[in-house]
Scaffold this motif. Structure first.
Motif, PDB file in Angstrom:
ATOM      1  N   LYS A  20      52.618 -73.073  26.300  1.00  0.00           N
ATOM      2  CA  LYS A  20      52.389 -71.888  25.471  1.00  0.00           C
ATOM      3  C   LYS A  20      52.994 -72.064  24.087  1.00  0.00           C
ATOM      4  O   LYS A  20      52.385 -71.706  23.081  1.00  0.00           O
ATOM      5  N   ARG A  21      54.189 -72.638  24.014  1.00  0.00           N
ATOM      6  CA  ARG A  21      54.827 -72.834  22.705  1.00  0.00           C
ATOM      7  C   ARG A  21      54.078 -73.861  21.874  1.00  0.00           C
ATOM      8  O   ARG A  21      54.006 -73.731  20.650  1.00  0.00           O
ATOM      9  N   LYS A  41      56.413 -84.870  15.481  1.00  0.00           N
ATOM     10  CA  LYS A  41      57.717 -84.751  14.817  1.00  0.00           C
ATOM     11  C   LYS A  41      57.890 -83.361  14.210  1.00  0.00           C
ATOM     12  O   LYS A  41      58.963 -82.761  14.309  1.00  0.00           O
ATOM     13  N   ARG A  42      56.825 -82.841  13.584  1.00  0.00           N
ATOM     14  CA  ARG A  42      56.883 -81.479  13.035  1.00  0.00           C
ATOM     15  C   ARG A  42      57.070 -80.455  14.149  1.00  0.00           C
ATOM     16  O   ARG A  42      57.811 -79.479  13.994  1.00  0.00           O
ATOM     17  N   TYR A  43      56.406 -80.680  15.272  1.00  0.00           N
ATOM     18  CA  TYR A  43      56.544 -79.785  16.426  1.00  0.00           C
ATOM     19  C   TYR A  43      57.991 -79.767  16.922  1.00  0.00           C
ATOM     20  O   TYR A  43      58.552 -78.704  17.177  1.00  0.00           O
ATOM     21  N   LYS A  44      58.594 -80.928  17.008  1.00  0.00           N
ATOM     22  CA  LYS A  44      59.982 -81.028  17.473  1.00  0.00           C
ATOM     23  C   LYS A  44      60.926 -80.284  16.524  1.00  0.00           C
ATOM     24  O   LYS A  44      61.793 -79.527  16.966  1.00  0.00           O
ATOM     25  N   GLN A  49      64.205 -75.448  15.104  1.00  0.00           N
ATOM     26  CA  GLN A  49      64.511 -74.408  14.122  1.00  0.00           C
ATOM     27  C   GLN A  49      64.142 -73.006  14.621  1.00  0.00           C
ATOM     28  O   GLN A  49      64.917 -72.075  14.467  1.00  0.00           O
ATOM     29  N   THR A  50      62.985 -72.884  15.207  1.00  0.00           N
ATOM     30  CA  THR A  50      62.485 -71.569  15.623  1.00  0.00           C
ATOM     31  C   THR A  50      63.222 -71.038  16.844  1.00  0.00           C
ATOM     32  O   THR A  50      63.538 -69.852  16.918  1.00  0.00           O
ATOM     33  N   TYR A  51      63.476 -71.906  17.799  1.00  0.00           N
ATOM     34  CA  TYR A  51      64.072 -71.473  19.060  1.00  0.00           C
ATOM     35  C   TYR A  51      65.507 -71.952  19.243  1.00  0.00           C
ATOM     36  O   TYR A  51      66.076 -71.799  20.319  1.00  0.00           O
ATOM     37  N   THR A  57      66.486 -80.548  24.781  1.00  0.00           N
ATOM     38  CA  THR A  57      65.496 -79.541  25.173  1.00  0.00           C
ATOM     39  C   THR A  57      64.180 -79.771  24.440  1.00  0.00           C
ATOM     40  O   THR A  57      63.103 -79.700  25.045  1.00  0.00           O
ATOM     41  N   SER A  58      64.256 -80.079  23.148  1.00  0.00           N
ATOM     42  CA  SER A  58      63.020 -80.332  22.400  1.00  0.00           C
ATOM     43  C   SER A  58      62.307 -81.575  22.935  1.00  0.00           C
ATOM     44  O   SER A  58      61.076 -81.610  22.993  1.00  0.00           O
ATOM     45  N   ILE A  59      63.056 -82.567  23.358  1.00  0.00           N
ATOM     46  CA  ILE A  59      62.457 -83.761  23.962  1.00  0.00           C
ATOM     47  C   ILE A  59      61.761 -83.405  25.270  1.00  0.00           C
ATOM     48  O   ILE A  59      60.681 -83.923  25.573  1.00  0.00           O
ATOM     49  N   ASN A  60      62.350 -82.510  26.044  1.00  0.00           N
ATOM     50  CA  ASN A  60      61.717 -82.070  27.288  1.00  0.00           C
ATOM     51  C   ASN A  60      60.350 -81.435  27.014  1.00  0.00           C
ATOM     52  O   ASN A  60      59.419 -81.596  27.798  1.00  0.00           O
ATOM     53  N   TYR A  61      60.231 -80.731  25.908  1.00  0.00           N
ATOM     54  CA  TYR A  61      58.942 -80.153  25.529  1.00  0.00           C
ATOM     55  C   TYR A  61      57.945 -81.246  25.186  1.00  0.00           C
ATOM     56  O   TYR A  61      56.765 -81.141  25.508  1.00  0.00           O
TER      57      TYR A  61
END
Length: 72
Positions: A20-21, A41-44, A49-51, A57-61
Motif C-alpha cells: 500500500k505504501r 532509492k527515492r522510495y527508500k 522521511q515520511t514515516y 525497516t526501509s530495506i524490509n519494504y
C-alpha cells in the motif's frame, strides 16, 4: 495475493501495508520496466522521511518490492 492463498497469513499481513505504501509513493500504476534503481532509492528516502523509518525497516519494504518483481 499468493501468500494468502498459500496460507502464509503472517507474511501476507506484514506485506500488505508495504504494498500500500508503495502505491501511495507511486501515485499510479507503473510498468516493471519503469521500476529503476533511482526510483527505488527515492522510495527508500521517501519512506525514511515520511514515516521516520530506520534503515533496516526501509530495506524490509524494498524486500517486498523485490519479491513482487521476482514473482512477475
Amino acid at each position: 495475493m499468493r501468500l494468502k492463498e498459500a496460507g502464509k497469513f503472517n507474511q501476507y499481513s506484514a506485506s500488505k501495508p508495504r504494498v500500500k505504501r508503495l502505491k501511495v509513493f507511486l501515485k499510479h500504476d507503473i510498468q516493471f520496466s519503469e521500476l529503476t534503481i533511482p526510483l527505488l532509492k527515492r522510495y527508500k528516502v521517501w519512506l525514511k522521511q515520511t514515516y521516520k523509518m530506520s534503515e533496516r525497516t526501509s530495506i524490509n519494504y524494498l524486500v517486498v518490492v523485490r519479491s513482487i518483481f521476482s514473482q512477475a
